[in-house]
Design a protein around this motif. Sequence first.
Motif, short mmCIF file in Angstrom:
data_model
loop_
_atom_site.label_atom_id
_atom_site.label_comp_id
_atom_site.label_asym_id
_atom_site.label_seq_id
_atom_site.Cartn_x
_atom_site.Cartn_y
_atom_site.Cartn_z
N GLN A 76 0.77 -1.18 0.21
CA GLN A 76 0.04 0.17 0.09
C GLN A 76 0.83 1.17 0.05
N VAL A 77 2.12 1.17 0.74
CA VAL A 77 3.04 2.27 0.55
C VAL A 77 3.37 2.38 -0.74
N PHE A 78 3.91 1.37 -1.46
CA PHE A 78 4.51 1.61 -2.85
C PHE A 78 3.62 1.96 -3.59
N ASP A 79 2.31 1.39 -3.49
CA ASP A 79 1.27 1.86 -4.64
C ASP A 79 1.18 3.19 -4.34
N TRP A 80 0.90 3.92 -3.12
CA TRP A 80 0.77 5.23 -2.99
C TRP A 80 1.96 6.19 -3.66
N PHE A 81 3.10 5.63 -3.41
CA PHE A 81 4.44 6.41 -4.02
C PHE A 81 4.26 6.24 -5.70
N GLY A 82 3.82 5.11 -6.02
CA GLY A 82 3.77 4.75 -7.35
C GLY A 82 2.99 5.54 -8.19
N TYR A 83 2.06 6.12 -7.38
CA TYR A 83 1.06 7.19 -8.12
C TYR A 83 2.10 8.62 -8.45
N PHE A 84 2.74 8.68 -7.57
CA PHE A 84 3.65 10.19 -7.75
C PHE A 84 4.53 9.62 -8.59
N ASP A 85 5.24 8.55 -8.77
CA ASP A 85 6.40 8.07 -9.68
C ASP A 85 5.76 8.36 -10.99
N ALA A 86 4.51 7.91 -11.30
CA ALA A 86 4.06 8.08 -12.74
C ALA A 86 3.65 9.42 -12.97
N PHE A 87 3.32 10.35 -11.90
CA PHE A 87 2.99 11.71 -12.14
C PHE A 87 4.49 12.39 -12.70
N TRP A 88 5.42 12.10 -11.85
CA TRP A 88 6.57 12.83 -12.18
C TRP A 88 7.22 12.27 -13.66
N ASP A 89 7.13 10.89 -14.02
CA ASP A 89 7.45 10.46 -15.28
C ASP A 89 6.77 11.26 -16.30
N ASP A 90 5.37 11.60 -15.97
CA ASP A 90 4.63 12.23 -17.33
C ASP A 90 5.13 13.58 -17.51
N ARG A 91 5.22 14.19 -16.12
CA ARG A 91 5.80 15.67 -16.23
C ARG A 91 7.11 15.81 -16.86
N LEU A 92 7.92 15.03 -16.40
CA LEU A 92 9.29 15.07 -17.02
C LEU A 92 9.32 14.55 -18.75
N SER A 93 8.61 13.67 -19.14
CA SER A 93 8.45 13.46 -20.34
C SER A 93 7.92 14.77 -21.25
N ARG A 94 6.91 15.53 -20.44
CA ARG A 94 6.68 16.60 -21.21
C ARG A 94 7.61 17.41 -21.44
N LEU A 95 8.28 17.82 -20.30
CA LEU A 95 9.50 18.92 -20.05
C LEU A 95 10.66 18.37 -21.42
N ARG A 96 11.03 17.27 -21.33
CA ARG A 96 11.87 16.73 -22.40
C ARG A 96 11.49 17.06 -23.68
N ALA A 97 9.93 16.66 -24.08
CA ALA A 97 9.59 16.90 -25.46
C ALA A 97 9.61 18.36 -25.78
N SER A 98 9.28 19.16 -24.67
CA SER A 98 9.16 20.54 -24.90
C SER A 98 10.63 21.30 -25.15
N GLU A 100 13.26 19.38 -26.36
CA GLU A 100 13.75 18.98 -27.59
C GLU A 100 13.02 19.77 -28.78
N LYS A 101 11.76 20.11 -28.65
CA LYS A 101 11.01 20.74 -29.66
C LYS A 101 11.81 22.35 -29.71
N ASP A 102 12.02 22.93 -28.75
CA ASP A 102 12.66 24.17 -28.61
C ASP A 102 14.15 24.26 -29.37
N MET A 103 14.75 23.15 -28.94
CA MET A 103 16.18 23.06 -29.66
C MET A 103 15.90 22.81 -31.30
#
Length: 104
Positions: A76-98, A100-103
């Motif tokens: 249950q603790v890992f599941d809770w942290f897993g939500y935030f792990d996925a959240f940050w993965d998504d945010r970092l992927s968006r940042l990376r795409a942005s 790379e687009k700007d470059m």
Amino acid sequence: MTAQAAFRALADPTRRDILMMLAHQDMTIAEVAENFDMTRAAVKKHLSVLSDGNLITVRPEGRARINTLNPQGLKQVFDWFGYFDAFWDDRLSRLRASIEKDMQ
């Protein structure tokens, strides 16, 4: 069991130390108490909080009570942290795409 009880149990460094010890071997209250400068009653209270958080199981064996790490309780603790792990993965992927687009 709620994740709240597990986080409450994990909030105390002594209880985290107890979990680390139980990860290596099952122990009685007396065996756990040998590792700390506190009374058996205080250790028993810590073990009760860990049990309430579903992080350990306790089984009677003769007159002793054997405390065992419950890895499933940590899920249950890992599941809770897993939500935030996925959240940050998504945010970092968006940042990376942005970036790379700007470059281009």
